[in-house]
Design a protein around this motif. Structure first.
Motif, PDB file in Angstrom:
ATOM      1  N   LEU A 195       0.828  -1.201   0.000  1.00  0.00           N
ATOM      2  CA  LEU A 195       0.000   0.000   0.000  1.00  0.00           C
ATOM      3  C   LEU A 195       0.863   1.251   0.000  1.00  0.00           C
ATOM      4  N   GLU A 196       1.912   1.204   0.813  1.00  0.00           N
ATOM      5  CA  GLU A 196       2.786   2.369   0.899  1.00  0.00           C
ATOM      6  C   GLU A 196       3.441   2.659  -0.439  1.00  0.00           C
ATOM      7  N   VAL A 197       3.875   1.570  -1.107  1.00  0.00           N
ATOM      8  CA  VAL A 197       4.528   1.787  -2.400  1.00  0.00           C
ATOM      9  C   VAL A 197       3.547   2.428  -3.362  1.00  0.00           C
ATOM     10  N   SER A 198       2.324   1.874  -3.427  1.00  0.00           N
ATOM     11  CA  SER A 198       1.420   2.459  -4.414  1.00  0.00           C
ATOM     12  C   SER A 198       1.009   3.865  -4.017  1.00  0.00           C
ATOM     13  N   GLU A 199       0.981   4.129  -2.699  1.00  0.00           N
ATOM     14  CA  GLU A 199       0.681   5.499  -2.281  1.00  0.00           C
ATOM     15  C   GLU A 199       1.793   6.445  -2.712  1.00  0.00           C
ATOM     16  N   ALA A 200       3.035   5.979  -2.480  1.00  0.00           N
ATOM     17  CA  ALA A 200       4.166   6.822  -2.863  1.00  0.00           C
ATOM     18  C   ALA A 200       4.127   7.119  -4.349  1.00  0.00           C
ATOM     19  N   GLU A 212      11.749   8.799  -6.582  1.00  0.00           N
ATOM     20  CA  GLU A 212      12.649   8.678  -5.441  1.00  0.00           C
ATOM     21  C   GLU A 212      11.888   8.167  -4.223  1.00  0.00           C
ATOM     22  N   GLY A 213      10.683   8.719  -4.052  1.00  0.00           N
ATOM     23  CA  GLY A 213       9.869   8.305  -2.915  1.00  0.00           C
ATOM     24  C   GLY A 213       9.563   6.819  -2.967  1.00  0.00           C
ATOM     25  N   SER A 214       9.140   6.363  -4.128  1.00  0.00           N
ATOM     26  CA  SER A 214       8.747   4.953  -4.214  1.00  0.00           C
ATOM     27  C   SER A 214       9.975   4.051  -4.115  1.00  0.00           C
ATOM     28  N   LYS A 215      11.080   4.491  -4.688  1.00  0.00           N
ATOM     29  CA  LYS A 215      12.321   3.717  -4.555  1.00  0.00           C
ATOM     30  C   LYS A 215      12.645   3.529  -3.094  1.00  0.00           C
ATOM     31  N   LYS A 216      12.555   4.653  -2.393  1.00  0.00           N
ATOM     32  CA  LYS A 216      12.917   4.625  -0.977  1.00  0.00           C
ATOM     33  C   LYS A 216      11.958   3.706  -0.217  1.00  0.00           C
ATOM     34  N   VAL A 217      10.686   3.832  -0.553  1.00  0.00           N
ATOM     35  CA  VAL A 217       9.725   2.995   0.158  1.00  0.00           C
ATOM     36  C   VAL A 217      10.012   1.529  -0.111  1.00  0.00           C
ATOM     37  N   VAL A 218      10.296   1.211  -1.374  1.00  0.00           N
ATOM     38  CA  VAL A 218      10.531  -0.202  -1.710  1.00  0.00           C
ATOM     39  C   VAL A 218      11.741  -0.730  -0.952  1.00  0.00           C
ATOM     40  N   ILE A 219      12.866  -0.046  -1.056  1.00  0.00           N
ATOM     41  CA  ILE A 219      14.075  -0.605  -0.472  1.00  0.00           C
ATOM     42  C   ILE A 219      14.053  -0.456   1.042  1.00  0.00           C
ATOM     43  N   THR A 265       1.313   7.130  -6.324  1.00  0.00           N
ATOM     44  CA  THR A 265       0.154   7.874  -6.805  1.00  0.00           C
ATOM     45  C   THR A 265      -0.020   9.214  -6.116  1.00  0.00           C
ATOM     46  N   LYS A 266       0.531   9.331  -4.926  1.00  0.00           N
ATOM     47  CA  LYS A 266       0.312  10.552  -4.168  1.00  0.00           C
ATOM     48  C   LYS A 266       0.842  11.770  -4.915  1.00  0.00           C
ATOM     49  N   SER A 267       2.027  11.593  -5.448  1.00  0.00           N
ATOM     50  CA  SER A 267       2.660  12.747  -6.109  1.00  0.00           C
ATOM     51  C   SER A 267       2.438  12.695  -7.608  1.00  0.00           C
ATOM     52  N   GLN A 268       1.192  12.508  -7.972  1.00  0.00           N
ATOM     53  CA  GLN A 268       0.870  12.595  -9.394  1.00  0.00           C
ATOM     54  C   GLN A 268       1.097  14.035  -9.857  1.00  0.00           C
ATOM     55  N   PRO A 269       1.429  14.149 -11.129  1.00  0.00           N
ATOM     56  CA  PRO A 269       1.732  15.500 -11.612  1.00  0.00           C
ATOM     57  C   PRO A 269       0.608  16.488 -11.298  1.00  0.00           C
ATOM     58  N   MET A 270       1.002  17.621 -10.801  1.00  0.00           N
ATOM     59  CA  MET A 270       0.040  18.669 -10.469  1.00  0.00           C
ATOM     60  C   MET A 270      -0.255  19.471 -11.737  1.00  0.00           C
ATOM     61  N   PRO A 271      -1.373  20.143 -11.731  1.00  0.00           N
ATOM     62  CA  PRO A 271      -1.668  20.959 -12.904  1.00  0.00           C
ATOM     63  C   PRO A 271      -0.654  22.088 -13.102  1.00  0.00           C
ATOM     64  N   LYS A 272      -0.095  22.555 -12.005  1.00  0.00           N
ATOM     65  CA  LYS A 272       0.858  23.654 -12.149  1.00  0.00           C
ATOM     66  C   LYS A 272       2.167  23.151 -12.729  1.00  0.00           C
ATOM     67  N   LYS A 273       2.705  23.953 -13.573  1.00  0.00           N
ATOM     68  CA  LYS A 273       3.870  23.493 -14.316  1.00  0.00           C
ATOM     69  C   LYS A 273       5.100  23.362 -13.416  1.00  0.00           C
ATOM     70  N   GLY A 274       5.224  24.331 -12.533  1.00  0.00           N
ATOM     71  CA  GLY A 274       6.417  24.338 -11.694  1.00  0.00           C
ATOM     72  C   GLY A 274       6.536  23.092 -10.840  1.00  0.00           C
ATOM     73  N   ALA A 276      -1.913  -2.740 -12.812  1.00  0.00           N
ATOM     74  CA  ALA A 276      -3.226  -2.145 -12.589  1.00  0.00           C
ATOM     75  C   ALA A 276      -3.139  -0.623 -12.666  1.00  0.00           C
ATOM     76  N   LEU A 277      -2.039  -0.075 -12.137  1.00  0.00           N
ATOM     77  CA  LEU A 277      -1.871   1.378 -12.177  1.00  0.00           C
ATOM     78  C   LEU A 277      -1.795   1.877 -13.609  1.00  0.00           C
ATOM     79  N   CYS A 278      -1.336   1.006 -14.505  1.00  0.00           N
ATOM     80  CA  CYS A 278      -1.251   1.399 -15.910  1.00  0.00           C
ATOM     81  C   CYS A 278      -2.521   1.076 -16.663  1.00  0.00           C
ATOM     82  N   GLY A 279      -3.536   0.580 -15.953  1.00  0.00           N
ATOM     83  CA  GLY A 279      -4.766   0.239 -16.640  1.00  0.00           C
ATOM     84  C   GLY A 279      -4.686  -1.059 -17.393  1.00  0.00           C
ATOM     85  N   LYS A 280      -3.687  -1.899 -17.017  1.00  0.00           N
ATOM     86  CA  LYS A 280      -3.574  -3.192 -17.688  1.00  0.00           C
ATOM     87  C   LYS A 280      -3.943  -4.306 -16.736  1.00  0.00           C
ATOM     88  N   GLY A 281      -4.520  -3.937 -15.627  1.00  0.00           N
ATOM     89  CA  GLY A 281      -4.771  -4.916 -14.581  1.00  0.00           C
ATOM     90  C   GLY A 281      -5.680  -6.047 -15.009  1.00  0.00           C
TER      91      GLY A 281
END
Lengths: 791, 386
Positions: free
Chosen positions: A403-408, A430-437, A410-419, A486-491
């Protein structure tokens, strides 16, 4: 002589065995003619024929021999005769001896009869005297016996009259055992005479004994009395036919109520702990679990420990030996509920330390209880409970990590703001890498605590824990792969049997996420798995509870393979999604206008802006996630843009003058020859995990699509020129993206070639017009970018 | 004497050599061949121009033959009747016919080997016709095709003509960008009339279709982003598969309700019409677009696909239900045969648009790349392997 010899022979034969009779006979019969057969022994055989022997002898021997034989035989015969005489004398001697003995015996027997008669007379006289004595003493003896009985009776009566006082004395001295003994002893008398002679006495005794019973009862209920005394009291009461069973049930019910209130308190505190869990920080959990599990309730009103319960149970066991089963039930129920609380708690996220603490507290109680109630098999029961708790713990830990990995991710999905978009993908990666390892290593650390703990209970589960951890990792990574899909819609491919398709639609999937997944898969394959493998090998090897034929539960090779292919798949998916997006753009561009009635090109078509914009977006995403390739071409900085374009304009001019003269004629053959040697090697190479490789692949695919779209249309001259203009314009911006100039050139040429083929009147634009239109476009887009940056 | 000697001298310098001596081709293309592995196919280089359409002459039970049509904007287009010589070692041009316009679609009549249909454009005009090959006893090098029927009711660009694939049927379907027409045809009297027509509206854009071989009333049409199914009796939509950007569709010839699509992004997808929500299977398809996809007429688990990456791929894809794979766990079932890419034929120089299995010899297929090269390959070794 013959007669005599024959008689002697018969006598001898009767004396010796039959065998010898013949032999003897033969030996004796010297007159009998000898018979010579095979051996000289045959003279002793029963079938000895003297005539044959004689004739044989005569035939065989000469005179001298015969004479010699004669001498021999005569000597033999003489010897035998002497032996015979000796035997006869011996036997005779024996006979004489026997006769003498018989004579002596006859003489001795004569005096015996007289002696016997004397003996008989004496015995008769002794008997008569004894009878006399017996009759004279009989009367006296009877009297004595009677007196004795009376005395006993009197003593008993005395005892019964004394009983009340005696009982009172006993009660005073608390010697209830004596009191009961006395009372039971006199019971038969009371039963026989209680209504008459001893009425008062009986009543007094019964009153006394009622008091005894009351006192005993009080004793049993009183917890302060020593257990032995209480047990004795029960025995005494039982002897008095007091209904002990009801007493027992009452006591057990009391205990039961007591345990029930305890459990209720557990539940309350447990529930409140769970409530507070939701609000409190995780660090408080440890403290809370302490309060939950040790039986000291926070209010402190009861202050009862398992130690005390165990004491009670010990007492009960002694007091009521037959109450064991009920007690076992009660205790097992108690521990089932306590383990149940942990099991419920385990579903939340907990640390091993918490689990260990909880199990340890219970285990201490279990050992305490086990000493008292070994029959309850609490250790085995606890082992079973701990087993399921730890198994649950391990699997919960893994699902939390998932759950943590998938949260990491999906949580930081690209924001509408460009910056924020600039860094969000990187953050997700980086977040998900860190969570995994880190998550995996943390879990291993947690599980290590389970293994390293010296709790006896867990030592037995060691192999199982190792297996579970390995299985857990195997399952975790397999599930992670499915989650990625599943996250890619191929689930739905991974789970085709599910009737409900809740997979995310492909259109809605964030392309950046796919790229992150690709890179994360590579990271898992190359870094995380080897690292985890090391850790597992270091501290989770062995196991083997599942049998060696299955091999270890964690198969890193398989996981690596899964993620290698997953990474490639995601990378390709990313490229496909991007090219598809651009493809739609291109399709619109090519299907909308009527190319046969196309007007003369006035400017570069705006679709190139959209195309470049898309590619720019790809670049932003790719640069966040993927590493740069090893071979890096010199990248033109923005400030040198103008010189760059003029320089390439010059080269293009060369090319144009050349192509303008040659193109029309040789273009077809040229393109085909070029294709022959270039196309396949250049375009469809294996994608690498680098920024350049991904961008260039996307651009190559788009240009290929462009060519395919062009091939589906028919152009007039202006249409062809429009394509020529657009492609010419694209040349430089595209090369800004890709270091593979040759491939871009080739593909752009292919597009123009395709347009040329599909054009009814393929006359290209004049170079000056082409240049002018392109430079207009460049300056226009520069203005736009300036104005947008100013705004 | 079957080949006209007046080849224009552009690309066909090489081609004519190819036609006469295959070994020479090998020498000429040696650089390519060594780099991509030896080619096994039989090459026919008789088409002089670009080409997209090839069809199996299903009704020809005596020979394995194919019809291929060229797509040349400016030159005179041709239809070639190509026959695989009996030992299967050579492709022979059995007939060459001029066709008035460039051919975008060509289908052979499933019950008469001499009849076929074409869809063509010429500049802004378009049309669809049914043709008859003349008797081949004349001495003429390029005899004229006999024009039987014009399907000229279309107001949009015509995409394809469909014959009912499973035998004699007097109906024909033609599809243009906005409409579906059902024709009743009479080839002997050169008559055709529209029985019914269905307009899909301006929002949808039909680009192709397939006629269900198991049900002559069911037809599938490829729309922009979906696959639509019609009942020809009512001309009403019966169902649809959403989210399918198909380029080609092919019904399973052996099992009803199953079909396969070729898509740009998703590659090849197998569908069960009874569960149109999600595909039964996905195959990766091609590096670029997957243009065409065809079931083998005999061994329906063999699927052939052609792509714009200049390859033809042969896939083994067991349809569901064949071995009850639905009930099995989908993951890690070792007994379940793996779907796989059996072979990738890479001996092409340009995008491959045309693809046709031979009905007479199901182990043989013909492919046509844009540069006009017909390659016939045998898949016998893969059939035996099963």
């Amino acid at each position: 002589m013959d007669e005599k010899a024959k008689r002697t022979r018969e006598l001898l034969a009767s004396f010796y065995s039959t065998d010898h009779s013949a032999g003897g006979g033969a030996g004796v019969g010297s007159a009998a003619s000898p018979r010579k057969m095979a051996s000289p022994d045959s003279i002793n055989s029963p079938s000895f024929d003297p005539d044959v022997y004689m004739s044989l002898l005569v035939q065989k021997l000469n005179l001298e021999g015969l004479l010699q034989k004669h001498v021999e035989m005569a000597a033999e015969i003489k010897n035998l005769d002497t032996d015979l005489q000796m035997l006869v004398y011996e036997n005779y001697n024996k006979f004489i001896n026997a006769t003498d003995t018989i004579k002596r015996m006859k003489n001795n027997i004569v005096g015996m009869e007289a002696n016997m008669e004397q003996l008989l007379a004496k015995i008769t006289s002794v008997q008569s005297k004894s009878d006399l004595v017996n009759t004279s003493l009989f009367e006296k003896r009877e009297h004595i016996e009677k007196l004795h009985r009376t005395r006993n009776l009197l003593r008993k009566v005395q005892f019964i009259y004394d009983l009340p006082t005696r009982l009172a004395k006993c009660i005073k001295a608390e010697a209830y055992a004596d009191a009961v003994r006395f009372f039971i002893g006199s019971k038969p008398i009371f039963e026989a005479y209680g209504d008459s002679s001893f009425q008062d006495c009986k009543r007094a005794s019964e009153e006394a004994i009622d008091l005894v019973i009351k006192n005993l009862e009080a004793k049993i209920y009183s917890d302060s009395e020593p257990i032995e005394a209480r047990a004795e009291a029960v025995v005494l009461l039982k002897q008095l036919n007091f209904p002990v069973d009801s007493l027992k049930t009452k006591l057990l019910e009391k205990l039961e109520d007591y345990l029930m209130t305890l459990q209720d308190e557990h539940k309350e505190t447990g529930a409140s702990a769970l409530d507070t869990l939701e609000t409190s920080e995780p660090s408080d959990i440890g403290k809370l679990s302490d309060t939950i599990l040790s039986l000291k309730t926070p209010t402190g009103t009861h202050m009862v420990s398992v130690g005390e319960i165990s004491k009670i149970i010990r007492a009960y066991l002694i007091i009521f030996p037959d109450s064991e089963r009920r007690l076992i039930e009660l205790i097992q129920e108690l521990f089932t509920k306590r383990y149940g609380i942990i099991e419920r708690r385990v579903k939340e996220r907990m640390t091993s330390a918490d689990i260990l603490k909880m199990i340890r507290v219970i285990w201490e109680d279990v050992t305490l209880m086990d000493e008292v109630l070994a029959e309850a098999a609490l250790p085995a029961f606890s082992l079973e409970a701990a087993r399921s708790i730890i198994r649950q713990f391990i699997s919960t830990s893994f699902s939390h990590l998932l759950l943590e990995v998938s949260e990491a991710l999906t949580k930081s999905q690209p924001m509408p703001k460009k910056g924020s978009e600039e860094s969000s993908l990187q953050n997700a990666l980086e977040g998900s890498k860190k969570v995994v390892i880190q998550g995996s290593l943390d879990l291993l650390l947690e599980f290590r605590q389970l293994l390293d703990d010296n709790l006896e209970l867990l030592a037995k589960l060691r192999d199982l824990i190792v297996d579970w951890v390995q299985e857990g990792f195997q399952g975790f990574f397999q599930k992670l792969d499915e989650r990625f899909l599943a996250l890619c819609g191929k689930g739905y491919i991974a789970n085709p049997d599910s009737s409900v398709i809740d997979a995310i639609q492909v259109d809605k999937v964030q392309t950046g996420l796919v790229l992150v997944l690709a890179q994360l898969s590579v990271f898992i394959e190359q870094i995380a798995i080897p690292r985890i493998m090391e850790e597992i090998a270091a501290s989770f090897s062995g196991g083997g509870a599942r049998g060696y034929e299955h091999g270890p539960a964690f198969v890193p090779g398989e996981i690596c393979r899964i993620f290698r292919s997953a990474g490639e798949r995601f990378l390709l998916l990313y490229i496909n999604m991007k090219t598809q997006k651009i493809s739609i753009l291109l399709k619109k561009r090519f299907t909308t206008p009527n190319w046969i009635k196309h007007k003369e090109p006035r400017e570069v078509h705006m679709f190139v802006d959209l195309l470049l914009q898309e590619l720019e977006a790809v670049g932003i995403e790719v640069r966040q996630i993927l590493p740069q390739g090893l071979v890096r071409r010199h990248r033109h900085s923005d400030s040198t843009g103008s010189t760059n374009s003029s320089r390439s304009n010059a080269t293009r001019e060369d090319k144009l003058t050349r192509t303008n003269t040659q193109r029309v004629r040789s273009q077809f053959l040229e393109s085909h020859l070029a294709k022959l040697f270039e196309q396949k090697m250049e375009i469809f190479t294996k994608v690498q995990y680098t920024q350049e490789s991904v961008i260039s692949t996307i651009i190559k695919f788009c240009l290929k699509s462009l060519q395919e779209f062009v091939r589906l249309q028919t152009f007039n001259r202006s249409g062809f020129q429009q394509i020529q203009l657009d492609i010419e314009f694209l040349k430089n911006p595209l090369k800004e993206f890709v270091d593979d100039d040759a491939a871009i050139d080739f593909l752009l040429k292919e597009v123009i070639g395709a347009a040329h083929e599909r054009c009814l009147d393929p006359i290209p634009l004049e170079a000056p017009i082409l240049d002018k239109l392109i430079s207009t476009k460049i300056s226009k887009s520069r203005e736009e970018s300036q104005s947008s940056s100013l705004a | 004497g079957r080949i006209p000697s007046s080849f224009p001298l552009t690309q066909t310098v090489k081609r004519s050599v190819v036609l006469h001596n295959q070994r020479l081709t090998a020498v000429f293309l040696c650089r390519r061949v060594t780099m991509r592995g030896a080619s096994t196919g039989i090459v026919y280089g008789g088409l002089k121009y670009q080409a997209r359409s090839i069809a199996d002459v299903k009704a020809d039970t005596d020979h394995t033959s194919f019809l291929a049509g060229t797509l040349s904007l400016k030159e005179e287009n041709e239809v070639h009747l190509i026959r695989l010589s009996p030992p299967g070692s050579e492709l022979v041009c059995e007939g060459l016919f001029y066709h008035p316009n460039e051919i975008w679609d060509l289908k052979s009549c499933p019950f008469n080997p001499r009849i076929f249909s074409t869809v063509y454009t010429s500049g802004e005009t378009y049309g669809a016709s049914v043709w008859q090959i003349p008797e081949l006893n004349s001495q003429s090098n390029a005899p004229q095709l006999e024009h039987l029927i014009s399907l000229n009711e279309h107001s949009f660009k015509i995409k394809c003509v469909l014959w009912w694939p499973s035998g004699k049927h007097d109906k024909l379907i033609s599809i243009d960008e906005g409409n579906l027409f059902l024709w009743s045809i009479d080839t002997s009297n050169k008559m055709a009339k529209v029985i019914s027509q269905e307009s899909v509206g301006m929002l949808h854009n039909l680009s192709g279709g397939a006629w269900d071989p198991h049900d002559r009333n069911a037809v599938a049409g490829i729309c922009d982003s979906s696959l639509e199914f019609w009942d020809l009796r009512t001309m009403k939509k019966t169902s649809s598969i959403e989210q399918a950007h198909a380029r080609d569709v092919d019904y399973n010839p052996k099992k009803q309700h199953l079909l396969v699509t070729a898509e740009d992004v998703s590659g090849i997808r197998l569908w069960d019409l009874r569960r149109p929500k999600c595909p039964v299977k996905e195959l990766p398809g091609h590096a670029h677009w997957t243009w065409a996809v065809r079931h083998n007429p005999e061994y329906d688990e063999l699927i052939l696909s052609a792509g714009t990456d200049s390859t033809v791929n042969l896939w083994l894809a067991h349809p569901p239900g064949a071995n009850d794979s639905m009930s099995e766990s989908p993951v890690d079932s070792p007994k379940r045969p793996k779907d796989s890419l059996l072979n990738s034929y890479t001996d092409y120089e340009d995008s491959v648009y045309g693809l046709a299995w031979s009905t007479r010899e199901p182990s043989v297929f013909a492919s046509l790349s844009y540069d006009g090269r017909v390659v016939v390959e045998s898949v016998k070794s893969y059939i035996r392997r099963k």
